[in-house]
Design a protein around this motif. Structure first.
Motif, PDB file in Angstrom:
ATOM      1  N   ASP A 581      -9.002 -18.507  28.484  1.00 19.50           N
ATOM      2  CA  ASP A 581      -8.242 -17.255  28.371  1.00 19.50           C
ATOM      3  C   ASP A 581      -9.250 -16.141  28.145  1.00 19.50           C
ATOM      4  OD1 ASP A 581      -6.586 -15.161  27.743  1.00 19.50           O
ATOM      5  OD2 ASP A 581      -6.321 -15.817  25.677  1.00 19.50           O
ATOM      6  N   ASP A 582      -9.677 -15.480  29.224  1.00 17.36           N
ATOM      7  CA  ASP A 582     -10.740 -14.488  29.101  1.00 17.36           C
ATOM      8  C   ASP A 582     -10.219 -13.129  28.666  1.00 17.36           C
ATOM      9  OD1 ASP A 582      -9.422 -13.745  31.323  1.00 17.36           O
ATOM     10  OD2 ASP A 582     -11.130 -13.822  32.698  1.00 17.36           O
ATOM     11  N   GLN A 583      -8.961 -13.068  28.196  1.00 15.45           N
ATOM     12  CA  GLN A 583      -8.440 -11.768  27.792  1.00 15.45           C
ATOM     13  C   GLN A 583      -8.155 -11.705  26.291  1.00 15.45           C
ATOM     14  OE1 GLN A 583      -5.039 -10.502  29.946  1.00 15.45           O
ATOM     15  NE2 GLN A 583      -4.931  -8.510  28.977  1.00 15.45           N
ATOM     16  N   HIS A 584      -7.711 -12.822  25.729  1.00 12.37           N
ATOM     17  CA  HIS A 584      -7.227 -12.748  24.362  1.00 12.37           C
ATOM     18  C   HIS A 584      -8.012 -13.593  23.359  1.00 12.37           C
ATOM     19  CE1 HIS A 584      -3.842 -10.635  26.018  1.00 12.37           C
ATOM     20  NE2 HIS A 584      -3.569 -11.657  26.807  1.00 12.37           N
ATOM     21  N   ILE A 602     -22.369 -14.841  31.515  1.00 11.04           N
ATOM     22  CA  ILE A 602     -23.436 -14.437  30.590  1.00 11.04           C
ATOM     23  C   ILE A 602     -24.017 -15.694  29.969  1.00 11.04           C
ATOM     24  CG2 ILE A 602     -23.954 -13.180  28.470  1.00 11.04           C
ATOM     25  CD1 ILE A 602     -21.469 -11.473  29.060  1.00 11.04           C
ATOM     26  N   MET A 603     -25.343 -15.872  30.029  1.00 10.30           N
ATOM     27  CA  MET A 603     -25.980 -17.032  29.426  1.00 10.30           C
ATOM     28  C   MET A 603     -26.128 -16.794  27.923  1.00 10.30           C
ATOM     29  SD  MET A 603     -27.097 -20.036  30.098  1.00 10.30           S
ATOM     30  CE  MET A 603     -27.166 -19.940  31.873  1.00 10.30           C
ATOM     31  N   CYS A 604     -25.709 -17.756  27.101  1.00 10.17           N
ATOM     32  CA  CYS A 604     -25.810 -17.647  25.635  1.00 10.17           C
ATOM     33  C   CYS A 604     -27.230 -17.962  25.182  1.00 10.17           C
ATOM     34  CB  CYS A 604     -24.812 -18.594  24.968  1.00 10.17           C
ATOM     35  SG  CYS A 604     -23.087 -18.164  25.325  1.00 10.17           S
ATOM     36  N   PRO A 605     -27.596 -17.578  23.958  1.00 11.81           N
ATOM     37  CA  PRO A 605     -28.977 -17.759  23.474  1.00 11.81           C
ATOM     38  C   PRO A 605     -29.476 -19.196  23.475  1.00 11.81           C
ATOM     39  CG  PRO A 605     -27.823 -16.185  22.088  1.00 11.81           C
ATOM     40  CD  PRO A 605     -26.805 -16.757  23.025  1.00 11.81           C
ATOM     41  N   ASP A 606     -28.553 -20.208  23.430  1.00 11.50           N
ATOM     42  CA  ASP A 606     -29.028 -21.595  23.443  1.00 11.50           C
ATOM     43  C   ASP A 606     -29.484 -22.028  24.834  1.00 11.50           C
ATOM     44  OD1 ASP A 606     -26.630 -21.740  24.744  1.00 11.50           O
ATOM     45  OD2 ASP A 606     -25.772 -23.312  23.474  1.00 11.50           O
ATOM     46  N   GLU A 607     -29.270 -21.132  25.848  1.00 13.16           N
ATOM     47  CA  GLU A 607     -29.658 -21.370  27.236  1.00 13.16           C
ATOM     48  C   GLU A 607     -28.987 -22.615  27.823  1.00 13.16           C
ATOM     49  OE1 GLU A 607     -33.901 -21.348  27.563  1.00 13.16           O
ATOM     50  OE2 GLU A 607     -34.052 -19.201  27.114  1.00 13.16           O
ATOM     51  N   SER A 613     -18.351 -12.818  32.267  1.00 11.50           N
ATOM     52  CA  SER A 613     -18.780 -11.424  32.196  1.00 11.50           C
ATOM     53  C   SER A 613     -17.710 -10.593  31.485  1.00 11.50           C
ATOM     54  CB  SER A 613     -19.016 -10.887  33.602  1.00 11.50           C
ATOM     55  OG  SER A 613     -19.379  -9.518  33.560  1.00 11.50           O
ATOM     56  N   GLY A 614     -18.145  -9.708  30.594  1.00  9.84           N
ATOM     57  CA  GLY A 614     -17.204  -8.887  29.838  1.00  9.84           C
ATOM     58  C   GLY A 614     -16.848  -9.486  28.497  1.00  9.84           C
ATOM     59  N   SER A 615     -17.383 -10.681  28.196  1.00  8.14           N
ATOM     60  CA  SER A 615     -17.167 -11.294  26.887  1.00  8.14           C
ATOM     61  C   SER A 615     -18.490 -11.303  26.125  1.00  8.14           C
ATOM     62  CB  SER A 615     -16.596 -12.704  27.034  1.00  8.14           C
ATOM     63  OG  SER A 615     -17.506 -13.547  27.715  1.00  8.14           O
ATOM     64  N   THR A 616     -18.504 -11.908  24.929  1.00  9.82           N
ATOM     65  CA  THR A 616     -19.702 -11.939  24.083  1.00  9.82           C
ATOM     66  C   THR A 616     -19.919 -13.353  23.566  1.00  9.82           C
ATOM     67  OG1 THR A 616     -19.299  -9.674  23.348  1.00  9.82           O
ATOM     68  CG2 THR A 616     -20.807 -10.971  22.021  1.00  9.82           C
ATOM     69  N   CYS A 617     -21.163 -13.834  23.591  1.00 13.67           N
ATOM     70  CA  CYS A 617     -21.496 -15.142  23.004  1.00 13.67           C
ATOM     71  C   CYS A 617     -21.554 -15.001  21.485  1.00 13.67           C
ATOM     72  CB  CYS A 617     -22.849 -15.633  23.508  1.00 13.67           C
ATOM     73  SG  CYS A 617     -22.883 -16.076  25.267  1.00 13.67           S
ATOM     74  N   CYS A 618     -20.837 -15.867  20.769  1.00 16.79           N
ATOM     75  CA  CYS A 618     -20.867 -15.882  19.304  1.00 16.79           C
ATOM     76  C   CYS A 618     -21.124 -17.300  18.826  1.00 16.79           C
ATOM     77  CB  CYS A 618     -19.529 -15.401  18.727  1.00 16.79           C
ATOM     78  SG  CYS A 618     -19.290 -13.619  18.817  1.00 16.79           S
ATOM     79  N   PRO A 629     -13.623 -12.672  23.664  1.00 11.43           N
ATOM     80  CA  PRO A 629     -13.110 -12.011  24.876  1.00 11.43           C
ATOM     81  C   PRO A 629     -13.335 -10.513  24.933  1.00 11.43           C
ATOM     82  CG  PRO A 629     -11.319 -12.443  23.367  1.00 11.43           C
ATOM     83  CD  PRO A 629     -12.539 -13.084  22.778  1.00 11.43           C
ATOM     84  N   TYR A 630     -14.124  -9.961  24.004  1.00 12.17           N
ATOM     85  CA  TYR A 630     -14.425  -8.532  24.003  1.00 12.17           C
ATOM     86  C   TYR A 630     -15.889  -8.315  24.372  1.00 12.17           C
ATOM     87  CZ  TYR A 630     -10.239  -8.673  21.062  1.00 12.17           C
ATOM     88  OH  TYR A 630      -8.996  -8.922  20.558  1.00 12.17           O
TER      89      TYR A 630
END
Length: 672
Positions: A581-584, A602-607, A613-618, A629-630
């Protein structure tokens, strides 16, 4: 008995060649004890002094006989002089005498700072550990904790006397000291105070200290001060006024102000004494700097008691009287010591008693050492018996209403994440591998894990497998058994399932349990209003608390107005965990995706993981990455939630906040 001892000593003295020395039994001491002036409040001053009253009618002693007591209640002048408060001097015609600021004095303050003795006494510890008063100046405190001797004498505990060479006198009995009643001077920072008659002066540290003079001049060295009207001469360490030069005074540290607080209705925040708790527009409590104030409906201001808020004009009115309204400040969280319940997983506020509820879980009785009633809902004061049939508590003929229990709160325990990233141990434990290859918990910090896969030893010890012990040199102790570790994945699943338990009418969207599902008007989408039983506004953007109606610009209830609440996007219910769910939702990323294969991901820091795209790795517990999703999102410190850019995570209530806007935070899915 003392009389017999004295007669025997007198006979011995006569036998040895003469009477006892006169100074051993009379004059300075006896005269000091018997010749005293009685003050109005029952305190005494020496005969050579004068009783004066301070501004709060407390007696002080002026060292001059028949002195003139000054109207400031702090100073005095010799007989025949007049007090000149403005110039801090004693005047007699053209003759000027500096008013000695130490001339008027109060009782002797004991070393504990909490008890005092009359002037001319000595503070001595009693056998109880508290301070008592010996009716002598500079006395010797005897080791029995009850008696004392004159200065220069030695206590003879075996005979109950005081000796100095051939001089022997009876010892004196101590009396209990009285508690100190000190009026304080509150310093400009509002957080420190000095004793009455002192002046607050800044120290070189920037904090406040106390100068032992009223209306003193604070010297620039940050350590000293001078009497009122004098100038600090830092180079010579003196105070000057014309030809008059006196030594400067040293400052002492100020003490923190003990402020009584007003506890707000939520039980979790408080305001300073004399304030009123008022709800802010955020829904939390703030402090109005007035007692019994009227809280204005704008959520930011308040008015004095008896006044009415005029929100349109920003004033407070009562009849023809119109004054400016006051601004609220944020309340402070209450730091409450907790009582840990027997299950080790729940706690109650300090002064409460843990009692089992009918559900089998623990609740809190708002009384210390309470009696838990068998109905599982009520409790009684200590010593009382529960009368379940009557709903009362009884003790002999005394019958009182019983008390209702409230739910206990879960204990938040920090965990130790094990190296596999999928298991954890309680705080203060050490992760050790079990013989199964999985991780277990050794209930010791920084422990040594034994090679048998079942036991561990304290830090610095060596495991002795053959004897089942831990050794360090000659010191041998029993080893400790490991326990199974908890799964961080199960914990993540539990948090997820517990946080989204309201299903919206579309059957596909959910909101947190304390929210209300409201239509967003976009192709059947649903959002979450951050209050329960809310009123959903027709604009499909805003909502109001229960009992209010949606107005043109605010929520209305009679004459009350509240700012609109804003809905946030609902959370999609994931039936198939492989559907992202890339929106919520904040979800688990794809396992191992190469750069070539990832496309716009988007590749996360653990590679090893990627997010759309448009989301954030946490990061999640166990160094696993999840997707928020933000874009440019804020990753919350609990490693489970995230918030949009510009918002901050509020871990205490599980929301994202930005000024007055509150929205639920997003959840992570467990690993697949």
């Amino acid at each position: 008995m003392k009389l017999v001892i004295l007669l025997i000593m007198s006979l011995v003295s006569l036998t040895l060649g003469g009477p006892l020395k006169e100074s051993a039994v009379q004059n300075p001491l006896a005269e000091m004890l018997t010749n005293r002036n009685n003050c109005k409040d029952g305190k005494t001053c020496p005969t050579s002094a004068t009783c004066c009253s301070s501004l709060n009618d407390e007696s002080r002693c002026c060292a001059y006989p028949n002195a003139v007591c000054c109207s400031d209640g702090l100073h005095c002048c010799p007989v025949g002089y007049q007090c000149d408060i403005t110039s801090n001097t004693c005047m007699k015609g053209d003759e000027m005498l500096d008013a000695d600021l130490t001339r008027m004095y109060k009782n002797v303050i004991c070393p504990d700072g909490q008890s005092e003795c009359p002037d001319g006494n000595t503070c001595c510890k009693l056998s109880s550990g508290k301070y008592g008063c010996c009716p002598l100046p500079n006395a010797v405190c005897c080791s029995d904790g009850q008696h004392c001797c004159p200065s220069g004498y030695t206590c003879d505990v075996s005979s109950g006397t005081c000796t100095r060479g051939n001089s022997i006198v009876p010892w004196y009995e101590k009396s209990p000291a009285t508690p100190v009643k000190v009026e304080s001077v509150v310093c400009p920072d509002g957080q420190s105070e000095c004793p009455d008659g002192n002046t607050c002066c800044k120290l070189s540290s920037g904090q406040y200290g106390c100068c032992p003079l009223p209306n003193a001049v604070c010297c620039s060295d940050g350590q000293h001060c001078c009497p009122s009207g004098y100038t600090c001469d830092v180079s010579s360490g003196t105070c000057t006024r014309g030809n008059s030069i006196v030594p400067w005074y040293e400052k002492s540290p100020a003490t923190p102000v003990k402020v009584e607080s007003v506890v707000c209705p939520d039980g979790q925040s408080e305001c300073p004494d004399g304030n009123t708790c008022c709800k802010l527009s955020s829904g939390q409590y703030g402090c109005c700097p007035l007692p019994n104030a009227v809280c204005c409906s704008d959520g930011q201001h308040c008015c004095p008691s008896g006044y009415t808020c005029d929100v349109s004009a920003g004033t407070c009115s009562r009849g023809n009287s119109i004054v400016s309204w006051y601004e609220k400040s944020s309340a402070t969280p209450i730091n409450v010591e907790s009582v840990i319940c027997p299950d080790g997983q729940s706690e109650c506020p300090d002064g409460n008693t843990c009692c089992k509820l009918s559900s089998g879980q623990y609740g809190c009785c708002p009384l210390p050492n309470a009696v838990c009633c068998s109905d599982g809902e009520h409790c009684c004061p200590s010593g009382y018996t529960c009368d379940v049939s009557a709903g009362t508590c009884s003790l002999g003929n005394s019958i009182v209403s019983w008390y209702e229990k409230s739910s206990a709160t879960p204990i938040n325990v920090e965990s130790v994440i094990c190296p596999d990233g999928q298991s954890e141990c309680p705080d203060g434990n050490t992760c050790c591998k079990l013989s199964s290859g999985q991780y277990g918990c050794c209930p010791l910090p920084n422990a040594v894990c034994c090679s048998d896969g079942q036991h561990c030893c304290p830090s610095g010890y060596t495991c002795d497998i053959s004897s089942g012990t831990c050794s360090r040199g000659d010191n041998i102790v029993k080893w400790t058994s490991k326990l199974n570790a908890n799964s961080t994945i199960k914990k993540l699943q539990t948090v997820l399932s517990a946080s989204s338990d309201i299903i919206c009418p579309d059957g596909k969207t959910s909101c947190p349990s304390s929210n209300t599902c409201c239509s967003l008007g976009e192709a059947g989408k649903w959002g979450c209003c951050p209050v329960s039983n809310a009123v959903c506004c027709e604009d499909h953007i805003h909502c109001c608390p229960s009992g209010y109606s949606c107005g043109t610009h605010s929520c209305q209830k009679g004459s009350k107005h509240l700012p609109f609440l804003t809905k946030s996007t609902g959370l999609l219910i994931i039936e198939n965990p492989n559907v992202k769910d890339d929106q919520h939702l904040l979800f688990q990323p794809d396992e191992t995706i190469s750069h070539e294969k990832s496309g716009d991901n988007i590749m996360c820091p653990d590679e090893k993981s990627s997010c759309p795209s448009g989301s954030t790795c946490c990061q999640t517990p166990g160094n696993i990455y999840g997707c928020c999703p933000y874009q440019a999102a804020i990753c919350c410190a609990d490693l489970i939630h995230c918030c949009p850019s510009g918002y901050s995570c509020d871990n205490s209530i599980g929301t994202c906040t930005k000024d007055d806007h509150i929205m639920p935070w997003a959840n992570k899915l467990p690993p697949f």
